[in-house]
Design a protein around this motif. Structure first.
Motif, PDB file in Angstrom:
ATOM      1  N   VAL A 280     146.270  -5.359 -50.125  1.00  0.00           N
ATOM      2  CA  VAL A 280     145.883  -3.958 -49.860  1.00  0.00           C
ATOM      3  C   VAL A 280     145.612  -3.707 -48.375  1.00  0.00           C
ATOM      4  O   VAL A 280     145.390  -2.570 -47.969  1.00  0.00           O
ATOM      5  CB  VAL A 280     144.601  -3.563 -50.637  1.00  0.00           C
ATOM      6  CG1 VAL A 280     144.747  -3.856 -52.101  1.00  0.00           C
ATOM      7  CG2 VAL A 280     143.365  -4.238 -50.076  1.00  0.00           C
TER       8      VAL A 280
ATOM      9  N   PHE B 268     145.738   2.175 -52.671  1.00  0.00           N
ATOM     10  CA  PHE B 268     146.304   0.878 -52.299  1.00  0.00           C
ATOM     11  C   PHE B 268     147.645   0.597 -52.982  1.00  0.00           C
ATOM     12  O   PHE B 268     148.251  -0.454 -52.761  1.00  0.00           O
ATOM     13  CB  PHE B 268     145.350  -0.252 -52.729  1.00  0.00           C
ATOM     14  CG  PHE B 268     144.020  -0.242 -52.039  1.00  0.00           C
ATOM     15  CD1 PHE B 268     143.883   0.212 -50.732  1.00  0.00           C
ATOM     16  CD2 PHE B 268     142.896  -0.708 -52.695  1.00  0.00           C
ATOM     17  CE1 PHE B 268     142.653   0.202 -50.095  1.00  0.00           C
ATOM     18  CE2 PHE B 268     141.654  -0.723 -52.066  1.00  0.00           C
ATOM     19  CZ  PHE B 268     141.533  -0.270 -50.766  1.00  0.00           C
TER      20      PHE B 268
ATOM     21  N   ARG C  30     144.222  -9.991 -60.148  1.00  0.00           N
ATOM     22  CA  ARG C  30     143.022 -10.798 -59.956  1.00  0.00           C
ATOM     23  C   ARG C  30     143.349 -12.217 -60.402  1.00  0.00           C
ATOM     24  O   ARG C  30     144.099 -12.415 -61.389  1.00  0.00           O
ATOM     25  CB  ARG C  30     141.870 -10.281 -60.821  1.00  0.00           C
ATOM     26  CG  ARG C  30     141.219  -9.011 -60.308  1.00  0.00           C
ATOM     27  CD  ARG C  30     140.360  -9.266 -59.070  1.00  0.00           C
ATOM     28  NE  ARG C  30     139.687  -8.084 -58.600  1.00  0.00           N
ATOM     29  CZ  ARG C  30     140.187  -7.218 -57.708  1.00  0.00           C
ATOM     30  NH1 ARG C  30     141.386  -7.411 -57.194  1.00  0.00           N
ATOM     31  NH2 ARG C  30     139.483  -6.175 -57.327  1.00  0.00           N
TER      32      ARG C  30
ATOM     33  N   HIS D 210     144.463 -12.963 -50.516  1.00  0.00           N
ATOM     34  CA  HIS D 210     143.980 -11.713 -51.131  1.00  0.00           C
ATOM     35  C   HIS D 210     144.004 -10.557 -50.119  1.00  0.00           C
ATOM     36  O   HIS D 210     142.944 -10.002 -49.773  1.00  0.00           O
ATOM     37  CB  HIS D 210     142.566 -11.892 -51.702  1.00  0.00           C
ATOM     38  CG  HIS D 210     142.202 -10.816 -52.693  1.00  0.00           C
ATOM     39  ND1 HIS D 210     141.315 -10.996 -53.712  1.00  0.00           N
ATOM     40  CD2 HIS D 210     142.620  -9.527 -52.812  1.00  0.00           C
ATOM     41  CE1 HIS D 210     141.176  -9.890 -54.416  1.00  0.00           C
ATOM     42  NE2 HIS D 210     141.983  -8.960 -53.871  1.00  0.00           N
TER      43      HIS D 210
ATOM     44  N   SER E 132     137.478  -0.487 -54.303  1.00  0.00           N
ATOM     45  CA  SER E 132     138.627  -1.338 -54.621  1.00  0.00           C
ATOM     46  C   SER E 132     139.349  -0.746 -55.830  1.00  0.00           C
ATOM     47  O   SER E 132     138.810   0.107 -56.544  1.00  0.00           O
ATOM     48  CB  SER E 132     138.165  -2.767 -54.921  1.00  0.00           C
ATOM     49  OG  SER E 132     137.078  -2.745 -55.800  1.00  0.00           O
ATOM     50  N   ALA E 133     140.577  -1.224 -56.021  1.00  0.00           N
ATOM     51  CA  ALA E 133     141.331  -0.759 -57.183  1.00  0.00           C
ATOM     52  C   ALA E 133     140.734  -1.392 -58.443  1.00  0.00           C
ATOM     53  O   ALA E 133     140.498  -0.724 -59.446  1.00  0.00           O
ATOM     54  CB  ALA E 133     142.798  -1.137 -57.028  1.00  0.00           C
ATOM     55  N   GLY E 134     140.442  -2.683 -58.361  1.00  0.00           N
ATOM     56  CA  GLY E 134     139.846  -3.386 -59.502  1.00  0.00           C
ATOM     57  C   GLY E 134     138.338  -3.166 -59.518  1.00  0.00           C
ATOM     58  O   GLY E 134     137.694  -3.140 -58.468  1.00  0.00           O
TER      59      GLY E 134
HETATM   60  O1  LIG Z   1     141.887  -6.434 -54.577  1.00  0.00           O
HETATM   61  C1  LIG Z   1     141.750  -5.348 -54.138  1.00  0.00           C
HETATM   62  C2  LIG Z   1     141.385  -4.200 -54.908  1.00  0.00           C
HETATM   63  O2  LIG Z   1     141.099  -4.326 -56.115  1.00  0.00           O
HETATM   64  O3  LIG Z   1     141.358  -3.112 -54.334  1.00  0.00           O
END
Ligand SMILES: O=CC(=O)O
Length: 325
Positions: free
Chosen positions: A292, A109, A242, A289, A84-86
């Motif tokens: 992405v 993403f 988030r 959510h 994930s990005a986060g």
């Molecule tokens: O929420 C999605 C991510 O962090 O990739």
């Protein structure tokens, strides 16, 4: 059976332990298993403690937490490759302490998430979901014309977090004729957009706040009551980062009292639960959510994961290391 062989780590292809919730599967068209020996405790027989002791690489699918307890079981771990990005689900402080590298989805993403932020903003300003409901529910012939929306062009857009996603948002909204300003951990020397020293000053000079920064101790509730007051009655908040970046309780109260113009939210503090007060509001666009979630993003994600793992196993620089502060 590989799962029982403590020496499997030394074989080719290299072994990668998978860490995921049962409900979070690999993206469709998984190419990773052709390049690595994926040891997935959800689908393989129980992994022996001896093998766990030799694992050097962990692949985290989705937001499954990585805690000190997770790390205690993996004393040889050197890298966590996130999908994930986060990376707020990974204990970064503990990883730093143990000298474990962490990578994220990099920019895989960013374009889709930025598109989605713009879509949410359009949705709020031009009331797209509300207009759709108006037509479907048969109100048009009965009540007549739908209320006016608001123009996107020339809006003053404040971006919270001018990283890979924020920069793509800026590029898109500049093309719509919006003016862009930002607040980030650091002022970017390569960027000409005005920089504000904090979220309140940014909000006070914006019509729209787009939240796309990383969640950590410093950014938790970065959009708080004071930021909402500064943004003002017509202000719009878009959150594709988030949920806990925004004080959701305050957000609900501001919207209910008419002290904010609207919100477009892809993320929430207690997902998948959404405050019920938001469900009935036409100036709020809600989304599960999924900013992405496109096949194109997931293809790009696999490229990033494969590149990071290959780099790690051949001692080359990682492709998307999570920056150390
Ligand atoms: O929420 C999605 C991510 O962090 O990739």
């Amino acid at each position: 059976m590989a799962g029982e062989n403590p020496n499997f780590q030394n074989t080719d292809p290299p072994t990668v332990l998978v860490h995921r919730f049962p409900s979070f599967d690999f993206p469709p068209g998984n190419r990773l298993s052709t390049q690595f020996h994926l040891l997935d405790p959800i689908t393989s027989p129980p992994t022996s403690p001896v093998l766990l002791h030799s694992i050097r690489a962990l692949l985290c699918i989705g937001p499954v937490p990585v805690t000190p307890e997770t790390l205690n079981r993996l004393p040889s771990l050197q890298i966590i490759v996130g999908s994930s990005a986060g990376v707020d689900h990974i204990d970064l402080t503990e990883c730093r302490r143990r000298n474990i590298a962490v990578t994220n989805a990099g920019s895989a993403f960013s374009e889709d998430t930025a598109d989605y932020a713009v879509a949410l903003l359009f949705g709020v300003l031009r009331r797209l979901p509300a207009g759709d409901r108006y037509v479907r529910d048969g109100f048009w012939p009965v009540n007549g014309d739908f209320p006016l929306g608001f123009k996107l062009g020339a809006k003053r857009v404040g971006i919270l977090g001018l990283g890979s996603i924020g920069s793509e948002v800026a590029k898109r909204l500049a093309a719509f004729g919006c003016s862009i300003a930002y607040f980030s951990r650091k002022k970017k020397t390569s960027v000409l957009f005005p920089y504000y020293e904090n979220a309140i000053d940014l909000a006070a000079n914006s019509d729209v706040l787009i939240v796309c920064c990383a969640l950590n101790d410093e950014t938790h509730h970065i959009v708080n009551k004071d930021v909402m007051v500064a943004l003002g009655k017509e202000g719009v908040i878009i959150n594709v980062g988030r949920g806990p970046l925004v004080d959701e309780k305050q957000l609900v109260e501001f919207l209910v009292r008419g002290e904010l113009g609207g919100a477009g939210l892809d993320v929430f503090e207690n997902e998948p639960n959404v405050p019920k007060e938001l469900l009935e509001r036409d100036n709020v666009v809600l989304s599960p959510h999924c900013s992405v979630a496109t096949p194109e993003s997931f293809e790009a994600l696999q490229d990033v994961i494969i590149a990071n793992l290959k780099a790690f196993f051949s001692n080359k620089p990682l492709v998307s290391p999570v920056q150390k502060d």
